[in-house]
Design a protein around this motif. Structure first.
Motif, PDB file in Angstrom:
ATOM      1  N   HIS A 165     -28.574 -22.918  38.497  1.00 23.46           N
ATOM      2  CA  HIS A 165     -28.948 -23.437  39.821  1.00 23.46           C
ATOM      3  C   HIS A 165     -28.589 -24.916  39.893  1.00 23.46           C
ATOM      4  CE1 HIS A 165     -30.915 -23.313  43.667  1.00 23.46           C
ATOM      5  NE2 HIS A 165     -31.729 -24.297  43.346  1.00 23.46           N
ATOM      6  N   VAL A 166     -28.113 -25.340  41.062  1.00 20.72           N
ATOM      7  CA  VAL A 166     -27.756 -26.746  41.303  1.00 20.72           C
ATOM      8  C   VAL A 166     -28.291 -27.159  42.669  1.00 20.72           C
ATOM      9  CG1 VAL A 166     -25.895 -28.438  41.451  1.00 20.72           C
ATOM     10  CG2 VAL A 166     -25.594 -26.416  40.018  1.00 20.72           C
ATOM     11  N   VAL A 167     -28.824 -28.361  42.752  1.00 25.13           N
ATOM     12  CA  VAL A 167     -29.216 -28.938  44.041  1.00 25.13           C
ATOM     13  C   VAL A 167     -28.568 -30.314  44.147  1.00 25.13           C
ATOM     14  CG1 VAL A 167     -31.098 -29.642  45.549  1.00 25.13           C
ATOM     15  CG2 VAL A 167     -31.423 -27.721  43.984  1.00 25.13           C
ATOM     16  N   ASP A 168     -27.818 -30.515  45.231  1.00 26.35           N
ATOM     17  CA  ASP A 168     -27.177 -31.820  45.438  1.00 26.35           C
ATOM     18  C   ASP A 168     -27.182 -32.161  46.916  1.00 26.35           C
ATOM     19  OD1 ASP A 168     -25.266 -30.101  46.437  1.00 26.35           O
ATOM     20  OD2 ASP A 168     -23.593 -30.971  45.321  1.00 26.35           O
ATOM     21  N   SER A 169     -26.457 -33.203  47.283  1.00 24.86           N
ATOM     22  CA  SER A 169     -26.398 -33.661  48.677  1.00 24.86           C
ATOM     23  C   SER A 169     -25.124 -34.483  48.840  1.00 24.86           C
ATOM     24  CB  SER A 169     -27.619 -34.520  49.006  1.00 24.86           C
ATOM     25  OG  SER A 169     -27.606 -35.701  48.221  1.00 24.86           O
ATOM     26  N   PRO A 170     -24.719 -34.754  50.071  1.00 26.02           N
ATOM     27  CA  PRO A 170     -23.535 -35.605  50.254  1.00 26.02           C
ATOM     28  C   PRO A 170     -23.679 -36.958  49.569  1.00 26.02           C
ATOM     29  CG  PRO A 170     -24.102 -34.511  52.310  1.00 26.02           C
ATOM     30  CD  PRO A 170     -25.232 -34.223  51.351  1.00 26.02           C
ATOM     31  N   ALA A 187     -28.064 -35.592  41.701  1.00 23.98           N
ATOM     32  CA  ALA A 187     -27.771 -34.164  41.630  1.00 23.98           C
ATOM     33  C   ALA A 187     -28.561 -33.574  40.474  1.00 23.98           C
ATOM     34  CB  ALA A 187     -26.276 -33.937  41.427  1.00 23.98           C
ATOM     35  N   ALA A 188     -29.149 -32.383  40.678  1.00 25.28           N
ATOM     36  CA  ALA A 188     -30.039 -31.780  39.677  1.00 25.28           C
ATOM     37  C   ALA A 188     -29.545 -30.388  39.311  1.00 25.28           C
ATOM     38  CB  ALA A 188     -31.464 -31.710  40.206  1.00 25.28           C
ATOM     39  N   TYR A 189     -29.713 -30.025  38.037  1.00 28.22           N
ATOM     40  CA  TYR A 189     -29.169 -28.784  37.492  1.00 28.22           C
ATOM     41  C   TYR A 189     -30.220 -28.066  36.653  1.00 28.22           C
ATOM     42  CZ  TYR A 189     -24.992 -31.675  38.299  1.00 28.22           C
ATOM     43  OH  TYR A 189     -24.044 -32.511  38.841  1.00 28.22           O
ATOM     44  N   PHE A 190     -30.118 -26.741  36.627  1.00 29.78           N
ATOM     45  CA  PHE A 190     -30.910 -25.909  35.724  1.00 29.78           C
ATOM     46  C   PHE A 190     -29.939 -25.010  34.978  1.00 29.78           C
ATOM     47  CE2 PHE A 190     -33.327 -21.773  35.246  1.00 29.78           C
ATOM     48  CZ  PHE A 190     -34.047 -22.184  34.121  1.00 29.78           C
ATOM     49  N   ALA A 191     -29.989 -25.030  33.656  1.00 34.33           N
ATOM     50  CA  ALA A 191     -29.071 -24.243  32.833  1.00 34.33           C
ATOM     51  C   ALA A 191     -29.854 -23.423  31.828  1.00 34.33           C
ATOM     52  CB  ALA A 191     -28.082 -25.159  32.105  1.00 34.33           C
ATOM     53  N   VAL A 192     -29.284 -22.275  31.444  1.00 38.20           N
ATOM     54  CA  VAL A 192     -29.926 -21.379  30.483  1.00 38.20           C
ATOM     55  C   VAL A 192     -28.896 -20.899  29.469  1.00 38.20           C
ATOM     56  CG1 VAL A 192     -31.682 -20.582  32.117  1.00 38.20           C
ATOM     57  CG2 VAL A 192     -29.508 -19.347  31.947  1.00 38.20           C
ATOM     58  N   VAL A 218     -28.591 -13.396  37.045  1.00 37.01           N
ATOM     59  CA  VAL A 218     -28.935 -14.749  36.596  1.00 37.01           C
ATOM     60  C   VAL A 218     -29.866 -15.375  37.645  1.00 37.01           C
ATOM     61  CG1 VAL A 218     -28.003 -16.909  35.649  1.00 37.01           C
ATOM     62  CG2 VAL A 218     -26.610 -14.844  35.616  1.00 37.01           C
ATOM     63  N   ALA A 219     -30.705 -14.538  38.233  1.00 36.47           N
ATOM     64  CA  ALA A 219     -31.568 -14.998  39.318  1.00 36.47           C
ATOM     65  C   ALA A 219     -32.513 -16.092  38.841  1.00 36.47           C
ATOM     66  CB  ALA A 219     -32.373 -13.829  39.877  1.00 36.47           C
ATOM     67  N   THR A 220     -32.607 -17.148  39.633  1.00 38.40           N
ATOM     68  CA  THR A 220     -33.538 -18.246  39.367  1.00 38.40           C
ATOM     69  C   THR A 220     -34.730 -18.080  40.291  1.00 38.40           C
ATOM     70  OG1 THR A 220     -31.713 -19.720  38.780  1.00 38.40           O
ATOM     71  CG2 THR A 220     -33.809 -20.748  39.336  1.00 38.40           C
ATOM     72  N   PRO A 221     -35.947 -17.954  39.739  1.00 38.43           N
ATOM     73  CA  PRO A 221     -37.122 -17.778  40.600  1.00 38.43           C
ATOM     74  C   PRO A 221     -37.231 -18.868  41.653  1.00 38.43           C
ATOM     75  CG  PRO A 221     -37.696 -17.420  38.292  1.00 38.43           C
ATOM     76  CD  PRO A 221     -36.290 -17.946  38.308  1.00 38.43           C
ATOM     77  N   ALA A 222     -37.789 -18.506  42.796  1.00 38.73           N
ATOM     78  CA  ALA A 222     -37.918 -19.464  43.899  1.00 38.73           C
ATOM     79  C   ALA A 222     -38.709 -20.694  43.475  1.00 38.73           C
ATOM     80  CB  ALA A 222     -38.583 -18.792  45.097  1.00 38.73           C
ATOM     81  N   THR A 223     -39.728 -20.505  42.638  1.00 37.19           N
ATOM     82  CA  THR A 223     -40.530 -21.641  42.189  1.00 37.19           C
ATOM     83  C   THR A 223     -39.699 -22.612  41.343  1.00 37.19           C
ATOM     84  OG1 THR A 223     -41.273 -20.195  40.393  1.00 37.19           O
ATOM     85  CG2 THR A 223     -42.772 -20.494  42.276  1.00 37.19           C
ATOM     86  N   VAL A 224     -38.769 -22.067  40.566  1.00 40.88           N
ATOM     87  CA  VAL A 224     -37.882 -22.914  39.767  1.00 40.88           C
ATOM     88  C   VAL A 224     -36.906 -23.644  40.680  1.00 40.88           C
ATOM     89  CG1 VAL A 224     -36.056 -22.928  38.019  1.00 40.88           C
ATOM     90  CG2 VAL A 224     -38.108 -21.528  37.692  1.00 40.88           C
TER      91      VAL A 224
END
Length: 265
Positions: free
Chosen positions: A118-123, A103-108, A83-89
């Motif tokens: 993939h998820v990107v978040d922070s405290p 908080a940001a998410y990518f779903a397929v 389920v690899a997410t490309p680095a550019t994504v």
């Protein structure tokens, strides 16, 4: 019962046993597993011996408990590769996190499941618990799930719900296929999905589709925020989200033209 039926039942029991062991941070005793699954102790021990031998379970003798085995780490690593997410994504999702301050998410859509890739978040802007890589639950109650379900026809949605159900999670969760059908119609018309505390109390989400050059949906990007912030900011975040979805779509199209693995580092 045929040997094949017996073998399939054993596989199902083994997976159920692994779920019980995984459900407790300290692992589980044979009696715990027996009680949880309603399975006779001799059957539990027989399965445990097999799973210990295959290294999918480890016997913690000093604690008289069983924990997850180290072979599962290799399975987890393989899942991340598949389920690899490309680095550019990943970069585009990271930029969405920063620009939307959410908080940001990518779903397929993978197989018959809708999965967080993939998820990107922070405290300051933490992800929704338990929405992490590999999360596949409750598409009817998530914004990215609604986006991906809206790309299916009526029969495909019915098939999906037949397999996965519509478990009520909060008092705002859509509870019937008819309610969900009307919601998916709105998503198709507006090109964006909204979820207000339908998955968990205290979090609301916005999602947009990621499409290819032919307009086919490749996935969805989403953001989550506390409800008060969401109500104040979701209209201003919507164009930022759409721009991120466009950038993710272009990144995925570019990655498809790269040699295998070259865009995933």
């Amino acid at each position: 019962m045929t040997a094949r039926d017996t073998g399939m039942a054993s596989v199902q029991k083994a997976f159920a046993l692994l779920d019980v062991v995984a459900g407790n941070p300290r692992g589980a005793t044979a009696k715990d597993i027996s009680a949880e699954l309603g399975m006779p102790l001799p059957s539990v021990y027989r399965l445990l011996r097999t799973l210990v031998a295959s290294e999918h379970v480890v016997h913690l003798r000093d604690q008289r408990r069983y924990g997850l085995g180290y072979k599962l780490h290799a399975l987890d690593a393989s899942l991340h590769q598949q389920v690899a997410t490309p680095a550019t994504v990943r970069r585009a999702v990271g930029e969405l996190h920063a620009s939307a301050d959410a908080a940001a998410y990518f779903a397929v859509h993978r197989g018959d499941a809708i999965v967080v890739a993939h998820v990107v978040d922070s405290p300051r802007r933490p992800r929704i618990t338990p929405m992490d890589f590999g999360f596949t639950d409750a598409a009817h109650a998530t914004a990215f799930g609604k986006i991906l379900l809206s790309r299916l026809d009526e029969h495909e949605v019915a098939d999906y719900l037949g397999r996965h159900g519509m478990r009520p999670l909060t008092d705002r969760t859509l509870s019937t296929p008819e309610d969900l059908g009307r919601e998916l119609g709105r998503v198709r018309a507006e090109g964006i999905a909204v979820e207000r505390e339908e998955f968990v109390p205290g979090a609301s989400c916005l999602a947009a589709p990621v499409v290819d050059a032919a307009g086919r949906t490749l996935g969805s990007v989403a953001v989550s925020l506390p409800p008060a912030d969401f109500e104040q900011r979701h209209r201003s975040i919507a164009p930022v989200l759409r721009d991120a979805a466009d950038r993710v779509g272009r990144a995925l199209r570019a990655a498809e033209g790269c040699p295998a693995g070259s865009a995933t580092g």
